[in-house]
Design an enzyme around this catalytic site. Sequence first.
Site, PDB file in Angstrom:
ATOM      1  N   GLU A  72     -15.298  -9.310  11.152  1.00 28.04           N
ATOM      2  CA  GLU A  72     -15.506  -7.879  11.388  1.00 28.04           C
ATOM      3  C   GLU A  72     -16.870  -7.563  11.972  1.00 28.04           C
ATOM      4  O   GLU A  72     -17.004  -6.685  12.810  1.00 28.04           O
ATOM      5  CB  GLU A  72     -15.336  -7.084  10.086  1.00 28.04           C
ATOM      6  CG  GLU A  72     -13.921  -6.999   9.610  1.00 28.04           C
ATOM      7  CD  GLU A  72     -13.750  -6.069   8.423  1.00 28.04           C
ATOM      8  OE1 GLU A  72     -14.697  -5.335   8.059  1.00 28.04           O
ATOM      9  OE2 GLU A  72     -12.652  -6.075   7.837  1.00 28.04           O
TER      10      GLU A  72
ATOM     11  N   CYS B 178     -14.586  -5.191   3.409  1.00 31.04           N
ATOM     12  CA  CYS B 178     -13.579  -5.280   2.357  1.00 31.04           C
ATOM     13  C   CYS B 178     -12.279  -5.757   2.985  1.00 31.04           C
ATOM     14  O   CYS B 178     -12.087  -5.651   4.189  1.00 31.04           O
ATOM     15  CB  CYS B 178     -13.400  -3.953   1.633  1.00 31.04           C
ATOM     16  SG  CYS B 178     -13.071  -2.554   2.696  1.00 31.04           S
TER      17      CYS B 178
ATOM     18  N   HIS C 280       0.799  -1.224   0.000  1.00 28.66           N
ATOM     19  CA  HIS C 280       0.000   0.000   0.000  1.00 28.66           C
ATOM     20  C   HIS C 280       0.839   1.285   0.000  1.00 28.66           C
ATOM     21  O   HIS C 280       0.282   2.379  -0.048  1.00 28.66           O
ATOM     22  CB  HIS C 280      -0.955   0.010   1.203  1.00 28.66           C
ATOM     23  CG  HIS C 280      -2.062  -0.977   1.078  1.00 28.66           C
ATOM     24  ND1 HIS C 280      -1.963  -2.274   1.537  1.00 28.66           N
ATOM     25  CD2 HIS C 280      -3.292  -0.868   0.527  1.00 28.66           C
ATOM     26  CE1 HIS C 280      -3.089  -2.906   1.289  1.00 28.66           C
ATOM     27  NE2 HIS C 280      -3.918  -2.088   0.668  1.00 28.66           N
TER      28      HIS C 280
ATOM     29  N   TRP D 259     -12.394   4.222  -2.214  1.00 25.08           N
ATOM     30  CA  TRP D 259     -12.767   3.178  -3.171  1.00 25.08           C
ATOM     31  C   TRP D 259     -14.266   2.907  -3.225  1.00 25.08           C
ATOM     32  O   TRP D 259     -14.728   2.204  -4.107  1.00 25.08           O
ATOM     33  CB  TRP D 259     -12.028   1.874  -2.840  1.00 25.08           C
ATOM     34  CG  TRP D 259     -12.339   1.342  -1.472  1.00 25.08           C
ATOM     35  CD1 TRP D 259     -13.375   0.510  -1.129  1.00 25.08           C
ATOM     36  CD2 TRP D 259     -11.633   1.611  -0.270  1.00 25.08           C
ATOM     37  NE1 TRP D 259     -13.347   0.246   0.218  1.00 25.08           N
ATOM     38  CE2 TRP D 259     -12.293   0.920   0.771  1.00 25.08           C
ATOM     39  CE3 TRP D 259     -10.499   2.371   0.049  1.00 25.08           C
ATOM     40  CZ2 TRP D 259     -11.860   0.953   2.095  1.00 25.08           C
ATOM     41  CZ3 TRP D 259     -10.072   2.409   1.364  1.00 25.08           C
ATOM     42  CH2 TRP D 259     -10.751   1.711   2.368  1.00 25.08           C
TER      43      TRP D 259
ATOM     44  N   GLU E 111      -5.779  -2.015  -6.463  1.00 26.13           N
ATOM     45  CA  GLU E 111      -6.343  -3.331  -6.231  1.00 26.13           C
ATOM     46  C   GLU E 111      -7.044  -3.929  -7.444  1.00 26.13           C
ATOM     47  O   GLU E 111      -7.648  -3.220  -8.237  1.00 26.13           O
ATOM     48  CB  GLU E 111      -7.334  -3.265  -5.061  1.00 26.13           C
ATOM     49  CG  GLU E 111      -6.639  -2.886  -3.768  1.00 26.13           C
ATOM     50  CD  GLU E 111      -7.536  -2.867  -2.565  1.00 26.13           C
ATOM     51  OE1 GLU E 111      -7.019  -3.149  -1.468  1.00 26.13           O
ATOM     52  OE2 GLU E 111      -8.739  -2.570  -2.696  1.00 26.13           O
TER      53      GLU E 111
ATOM     54  N   TYR F 259      -8.536  -0.694  -9.714  1.00 24.56           N
ATOM     55  CA  TYR F 259      -8.462   0.755  -9.484  1.00 24.56           C
ATOM     56  C   TYR F 259      -7.182   1.115  -8.757  1.00 24.56           C
ATOM     57  O   TYR F 259      -6.499   0.254  -8.197  1.00 24.56           O
ATOM     58  CB  TYR F 259      -9.677   1.260  -8.707  1.00 24.56           C
ATOM     59  CG  TYR F 259      -9.934   0.523  -7.417  1.00 24.56           C
ATOM     60  CD1 TYR F 259      -9.212   0.809  -6.264  1.00 24.56           C
ATOM     61  CD2 TYR F 259     -10.891  -0.475  -7.360  1.00 24.56           C
ATOM     62  CE1 TYR F 259      -9.445   0.119  -5.093  1.00 24.56           C
ATOM     63  CE2 TYR F 259     -11.135  -1.160  -6.195  1.00 24.56           C
ATOM     64  CZ  TYR F 259     -10.404  -0.860  -5.064  1.00 24.56           C
ATOM     65  OH  TYR F 259     -10.629  -1.549  -3.895  1.00 24.56           O
TER      66      TYR F 259
ATOM     67  N   GLU G 135      -4.466   2.466  -2.578  1.00 23.65           N
ATOM     68  CA  GLU G 135      -5.245   1.258  -2.848  1.00 23.65           C
ATOM     69  C   GLU G 135      -5.148   0.984  -4.343  1.00 23.65           C
ATOM     70  O   GLU G 135      -5.829   1.620  -5.142  1.00 23.65           O
ATOM     71  CB  GLU G 135      -6.718   1.453  -2.452  1.00 23.65           C
ATOM     72  CG  GLU G 135      -6.946   1.520  -0.965  1.00 23.65           C
ATOM     73  CD  GLU G 135      -6.723   0.198  -0.247  1.00 23.65           C
ATOM     74  OE1 GLU G 135      -6.450  -0.822  -0.910  1.00 23.65           O
ATOM     75  OE2 GLU G 135      -6.820   0.195   0.983  1.00 23.65           O
TER      76      GLU G 135
ATOM     77  N   HIS H 119      -2.642  -5.617  -6.136  1.00 21.64           N
ATOM     78  CA  HIS H 119      -2.838  -6.814  -5.316  1.00 21.64           C
ATOM     79  C   HIS H 119      -4.313  -7.207  -5.280  1.00 21.64           C
ATOM     80  O   HIS H 119      -5.186  -6.415  -5.564  1.00 21.64           O
ATOM     81  CB  HIS H 119      -2.288  -6.605  -3.896  1.00 21.64           C
ATOM     82  CG  HIS H 119      -2.914  -5.455  -3.179  1.00 21.64           C
ATOM     83  ND1 HIS H 119      -2.467  -4.153  -3.321  1.00 21.64           N
ATOM     84  CD2 HIS H 119      -3.958  -5.395  -2.312  1.00 21.64           C
ATOM     85  CE1 HIS H 119      -3.207  -3.349  -2.575  1.00 21.64           C
ATOM     86  NE2 HIS H 119      -4.125  -4.082  -1.949  1.00 21.64           N
TER      87      HIS H 119
ATOM     88  N   HIS I 197      -8.462  -8.367   2.067  1.00 20.54           N
ATOM     89  CA  HIS I 197      -7.532  -9.057   1.178  1.00 20.54           C
ATOM     90  C   HIS I 197      -7.494 -10.544   1.528  1.00 20.54           C
ATOM     91  O   HIS I 197      -7.355 -10.887   2.701  1.00 20.54           O
ATOM     92  CB  HIS I 197      -6.118  -8.495   1.354  1.00 20.54           C
ATOM     93  CG  HIS I 197      -6.049  -7.012   1.233  1.00 20.54           C
ATOM     94  ND1 HIS I 197      -6.159  -6.170   2.323  1.00 20.54           N
ATOM     95  CD2 HIS I 197      -5.906  -6.215   0.159  1.00 20.54           C
ATOM     96  CE1 HIS I 197      -6.073  -4.920   1.915  1.00 20.54           C
ATOM     97  NE2 HIS I 197      -5.928  -4.911   0.606  1.00 20.54           N
TER      98      HIS I 197
END
Length: 185
Positions: A91, A71, A29, A163, A120, A107, A118, A36, A73
């Site tokens: 979460e 959101c 990042h 995002w 991604e 993006y 970001e 990624h 990874h």
Amino acid sequence: MPTSTEQIMLELVDKDGRTIGTAEKLAAHQAPGQLHRAFSVFLFDDAGRLLLQQRALGKYHSPGVWSNTCCGHPYPGESPFAAAARRTHEELGISPFLLREAGTVTYNHPDPDSGLVEQEYNHLFAGWVRGTPQPDPEEVADTVFATPEELAKRHEQGPFSAWFMTVLDAARPAIRELTGAAAGW
């Protein structure tokens, strides 16, 4: 799953989403950012309202802003679908009773506050949820279910993640198919 003292590794991908290596999360990042794999989840209640989360103030990236349901990874080798279901439960303390793929979007969104980027290849998911979220306070400060009109008003008042609109707009066709025309998405 890494322990709190282990580095979190992300999958680096090419423009077509093929894995080309790994990088430590924070390093991926750092400007200019490394492309990624990521995921974004949009969950709706029976009334067709979108579950939004406000990111915890202690997050190192985009703290306190509103964003989509979840959101994150995938770990290297973990499927985006499995990661999306896992992180939603971690979460928010709830699990979708239906979760389906809603496309992908790539993006590059710099965060002017943190200097992080970001960049991604984001796998999108949409689904249904029942029950009351029980958020992990280290991850989520607040949650709300919002209609399209309530979301528009909230978005005008901000702040939202950099995002958010990119992933929402990319997922809209699948969201409309899931929720039906009457929901207004």
